[in-house]
Design a protein around this motif. Structure first.
Motif, PDB file in Angstrom:
ATOM      1  N   ASN A 170      45.379  38.745  37.895  1.00 20.98           N
ATOM      2  CA  ASN A 170      45.679  39.745  38.922  1.00 20.98           C
ATOM      3  C   ASN A 170      44.396  40.192  39.609  1.00 20.98           C
ATOM      4  O   ASN A 170      43.413  40.545  38.947  1.00 20.98           O
ATOM      5  CB  ASN A 170      46.361  40.966  38.297  1.00 20.98           C
ATOM      6  N   ARG A 171      44.424  40.197  40.935  1.00 21.05           N
ATOM      7  CA  ARG A 171      43.307  40.707  41.729  1.00 21.05           C
ATOM      8  C   ARG A 171      43.854  41.837  42.598  1.00 21.05           C
ATOM      9  O   ARG A 171      44.611  41.592  43.530  1.00 21.05           O
ATOM     10  CB  ARG A 171      42.724  39.627  42.647  1.00 21.05           C
ATOM     11  N   ALA A 172      43.471  43.053  42.287  1.00 17.17           N
ATOM     12  CA  ALA A 172      43.911  44.218  43.061  1.00 17.17           C
ATOM     13  C   ALA A 172      42.781  44.648  43.979  1.00 17.17           C
ATOM     14  O   ALA A 172      41.666  44.937  43.524  1.00 17.17           O
ATOM     15  CB  ALA A 172      44.311  45.360  42.126  1.00 17.17           C
ATOM     16  N   TRP A 173      43.062  44.696  45.276  1.00 13.89           N
ATOM     17  CA  TRP A 173      42.059  44.940  46.305  1.00 13.89           C
ATOM     18  C   TRP A 173      42.119  46.385  46.797  1.00 13.89           C
ATOM     19  O   TRP A 173      43.194  46.918  47.060  1.00 13.89           O
ATOM     20  CB  TRP A 173      42.284  44.002  47.492  1.00 13.89           C
ATOM     21  N   TYR A 174      40.932  46.986  46.945  1.00 13.22           N
ATOM     22  CA  TYR A 174      40.823  48.363  47.421  1.00 13.22           C
ATOM     23  C   TYR A 174      39.651  48.469  48.400  1.00 13.22           C
ATOM     24  O   TYR A 174      38.642  47.766  48.264  1.00 13.22           O
ATOM     25  CB  TYR A 174      40.549  49.339  46.271  1.00 13.22           C
ATOM     26  N   TYR A 175      39.775  49.364  49.379  1.00 10.26           N
ATOM     27  CA  TYR A 175      38.617  49.703  50.210  1.00 10.26           C
ATOM     28  C   TYR A 175      37.639  50.536  49.384  1.00 10.26           C
ATOM     29  O   TYR A 175      38.056  51.398  48.595  1.00 10.26           O
ATOM     30  CB  TYR A 175      39.042  50.518  51.429  1.00 10.26           C
ATOM     31  N   ASN A 176      36.338  50.269  49.566  1.00 12.95           N
ATOM     32  CA  ASN A 176      35.338  51.118  48.927  1.00 12.95           C
ATOM     33  C   ASN A 176      35.472  52.565  49.404  1.00 12.95           C
ATOM     34  O   ASN A 176      35.333  53.506  48.631  1.00 12.95           O
ATOM     35  CB  ASN A 176      33.917  50.607  49.236  1.00 12.95           C
ATOM     36  N   LYS A 177      35.764  52.715  50.686  1.00 11.03           N
ATOM     37  CA  LYS A 177      35.914  54.045  51.267  1.00 11.03           C
ATOM     38  C   LYS A 177      37.283  54.605  50.911  1.00 11.03           C
ATOM     39  O   LYS A 177      38.309  54.046  51.249  1.00 11.03           O
ATOM     40  CB  LYS A 177      35.742  53.987  52.783  1.00 11.03           C
ATOM     41  N   ALA A 178      37.308  55.677  50.175  1.00  8.70           N
ATOM     42  CA  ALA A 178      38.527  56.439  49.840  1.00  8.70           C
ATOM     43  C   ALA A 178      39.440  55.723  48.850  1.00  8.70           C
ATOM     44  O   ALA A 178      40.537  56.202  48.567  1.00  8.70           O
ATOM     45  CB  ALA A 178      39.316  56.800  51.096  1.00  8.70           C
ATOM     46  N   ASP A 179      39.012  54.588  48.310  1.00  8.63           N
ATOM     47  CA  ASP A 179      39.803  53.880  47.294  1.00  8.63           C
ATOM     48  C   ASP A 179      41.203  53.491  47.781  1.00  8.63           C
ATOM     49  O   ASP A 179      42.144  53.392  46.983  1.00  8.63           O
ATOM     50  CB  ASP A 179      39.931  54.720  46.019  1.00  8.63           C
ATOM     51  N   ASP A 180      41.371  53.263  49.053  1.00  6.87           N
ATOM     52  CA  ASP A 180      42.692  52.896  49.577  1.00  6.87           C
ATOM     53  C   ASP A 180      43.101  51.516  49.071  1.00  6.87           C
ATOM     54  O   ASP A 180      42.328  50.553  49.147  1.00  6.87           O
ATOM     55  CB  ASP A 180      42.679  52.898  51.110  1.00  6.87           C
ATOM     56  N   TYR A 181      44.336  51.428  48.587  1.00  8.44           N
ATOM     57  CA  TYR A 181      44.848  50.182  48.020  1.00  8.44           C
ATOM     58  C   TYR A 181      45.289  49.225  49.127  1.00  8.44           C
ATOM     59  O   TYR A 181      45.975  49.613  50.071  1.00  8.44           O
ATOM     60  CB  TYR A 181      46.030  50.499  47.106  1.00  8.44           C
ATOM     61  N   LEU A 182      44.907  47.959  49.008  1.00  5.27           N
ATOM     62  CA  LEU A 182      45.228  46.950  50.007  1.00  5.27           C
ATOM     63  C   LEU A 182      46.313  45.994  49.551  1.00  5.27           C
ATOM     64  O   LEU A 182      47.185  45.614  50.337  1.00  5.27           O
ATOM     65  CB  LEU A 182      43.973  46.148  50.359  1.00  5.27           C
ATOM     66  N   GLY A 183      46.264  45.591  48.306  1.00  2.19           N
ATOM     67  CA  GLY A 183      47.252  44.642  47.822  1.00  2.19           C
ATOM     68  C   GLY A 183      46.781  43.951  46.547  1.00  2.19           C
ATOM     69  O   GLY A 183      45.659  44.162  46.098  1.00  2.19           O
ATOM     70  N   THR A 184      47.660  43.111  45.988  1.00  4.53           N
ATOM     71  CA  THR A 184      47.347  42.401  44.738  1.00  4.53           C
ATOM     72  C   THR A 184      47.751  40.939  44.859  1.00  4.53           C
ATOM     73  O   THR A 184      48.838  40.620  45.341  1.00  4.53           O
ATOM     74  CB  THR A 184      48.091  43.038  43.552  1.00  4.53           C
ATOM     75  N   ASP A 185      46.850  40.064  44.434  1.00  2.00           N
ATOM     76  CA  ASP A 185      47.154  38.639  44.304  1.00  2.00           C
ATOM     77  C   ASP A 185      47.462  38.353  42.841  1.00  2.00           C
ATOM     78  O   ASP A 185      46.673  38.692  41.955  1.00  2.00           O
ATOM     79  CB  ASP A 185      45.955  37.783  44.742  1.00  2.00           C
ATOM     80  N   ILE A 186      48.588  37.701  42.589  1.00  3.93           N
ATOM     81  CA  ILE A 186      49.014  37.386  41.228  1.00  3.93           C
ATOM     82  C   ILE A 186      49.028  35.869  41.052  1.00  3.93           C
ATOM     83  O   ILE A 186      49.765  35.166  41.761  1.00  3.93           O
ATOM     84  CB  ILE A 186      50.409  37.978  40.941  1.00  3.93           C
ATOM     85  N   LEU A 187      48.214  35.395  40.133  1.00  2.00           N
ATOM     86  CA  LEU A 187      48.093  33.953  39.886  1.00  2.00           C
ATOM     87  C   LEU A 187      49.152  33.495  38.890  1.00  2.00           C
ATOM     88  O   LEU A 187      49.351  34.120  37.845  1.00  2.00           O
ATOM     89  CB  LEU A 187      46.695  33.647  39.344  1.00  2.00           C
ATOM     90  N   LYS A 188      49.833  32.417  39.235  1.00  2.00           N
ATOM     91  CA  LYS A 188      50.816  31.800  38.334  1.00  2.00           C
ATOM     92  C   LYS A 188      50.592  30.308  38.306  1.00  2.00           C
ATOM     93  O   LYS A 188      50.239  29.688  39.310  1.00  2.00           O
ATOM     94  CB  LYS A 188      52.252  32.102  38.805  1.00  2.00           C
ATOM     95  N   LYS A 189      50.797  29.715  37.133  1.00  2.00           N
ATOM     96  CA  LYS A 189      50.634  28.262  37.007  1.00  2.00           C
ATOM     97  C   LYS A 189      51.747  27.537  37.758  1.00  2.00           C
ATOM     98  O   LYS A 189      52.825  28.057  37.938  1.00  2.00           O
ATOM     99  CB  LYS A 189      50.662  27.865  35.534  1.00  2.00           C
TER     100      LYS A 189
END
Length: 240
Positions: free
Chosen positions: A221-240
């Protein structure tokens, strides 16, 4: 209470001392040994799936093929009823939209499809899923000094990375678990015309879980956030 504080302080001193003793290249080598113990990345040839979750959007489901020896990259992405495919074989590029390969320029433009975008996807996925091994690539500048930082309440050994100007201008920080050298966070900042970091720019990515693909431990799982204000952008979920 005094004993507890003493133990915590002693652990902090030990970690700080260790971070001063290990160099940037040594830390990178230890991280690569954890993630790719059998040196499989250079001959990586595998397919995997990624589900991208973003706020207020339907999921995008992608099948990705990376074949480094054959210089082949394939991406099939589906969101709602739209299916796009990019196929790169060395210098040859093909694009399809909902199974159709004979696509007019107007339709390509309307759907933001191009061979330049295919190359961007190739570089994006190869870089992210090839970390930390990709930090051995030419043009990567590893800072010799390893820092100890606490991020989100957890202690890390942190590697600072710059790039040659023809590679990229962003400054990256990679956060490794001090016990097993697993990569658990990375972060990047934009720079101004003078090369100084813009503190309110960039993003950080939290890595959790693992999937083993061709013997390589990749973040699930890769959860992405802006450095500024910790705003959540989205998550990439790896599956085989």
């Amino acid at each position: 209470m005094k004993l507890h504080l003493f133990i915590c302080f002693s652990l902090f001193l030990g970690l700080t001392s260790f971070s001063q003793q290990i160099s940037g290249s040594e830390l990178l080598n230890k991280a690569i040994k954890y993630h790719d113990p059998n040196n499989n990345w250079e001959t990586f040839n595998a397919s995997f799936n990624v589900i991208m979750e973003t706020p207020n959007n339907s999921n995008r489901n992608s099948k990705i093929v990376i074949n480094l020896p054959e210089e082949h990259f394939y991406l099939k992405a589906k969101r709602d009823t739209i299916i796009t495919e990019y196929n790169l074989n060395k210098d040859t590029c093909t694009i399809s939209l909902n199974g159709e390969k004979n696509i007019s320029d107007d339709v390509l433009k309307a759907n933001n499809l191009s061979c330049e975008r295919a190359s961007l996807y190739k570089n994006y996925y190869t870089y992210l899923y090839g970390l930390p091994m990709k930090l051995k690539d030419d043009g990567t500048i590893i800072d010799n000094k390893v820092e100890q930082k606490t991020f989100k309440g957890k202690d890390y050994l942190v590697l600072k990375v710059n790039y040659d100007s023809n590679v990229g201008k962003d400054v990256w920080y990679f956060y490794f678990n001090p016990e097993n050298y697993a990569m658990e966070v990375y972060q990047f900042y934009k720079t101004d015309d003078k090369g100084s970091v813009k503190k309110d720019s960039g993003e950080y990515i939290l890595l959790t879980g693992e999937e083993i693909i061709r013997g390589i431990k990749m973040p699930k799982n890769r959860a992405w956030y802006y450095n500024k204000a910790d705003d959540y952008l989205g998550t990439d979920i790896l599956k085989k």
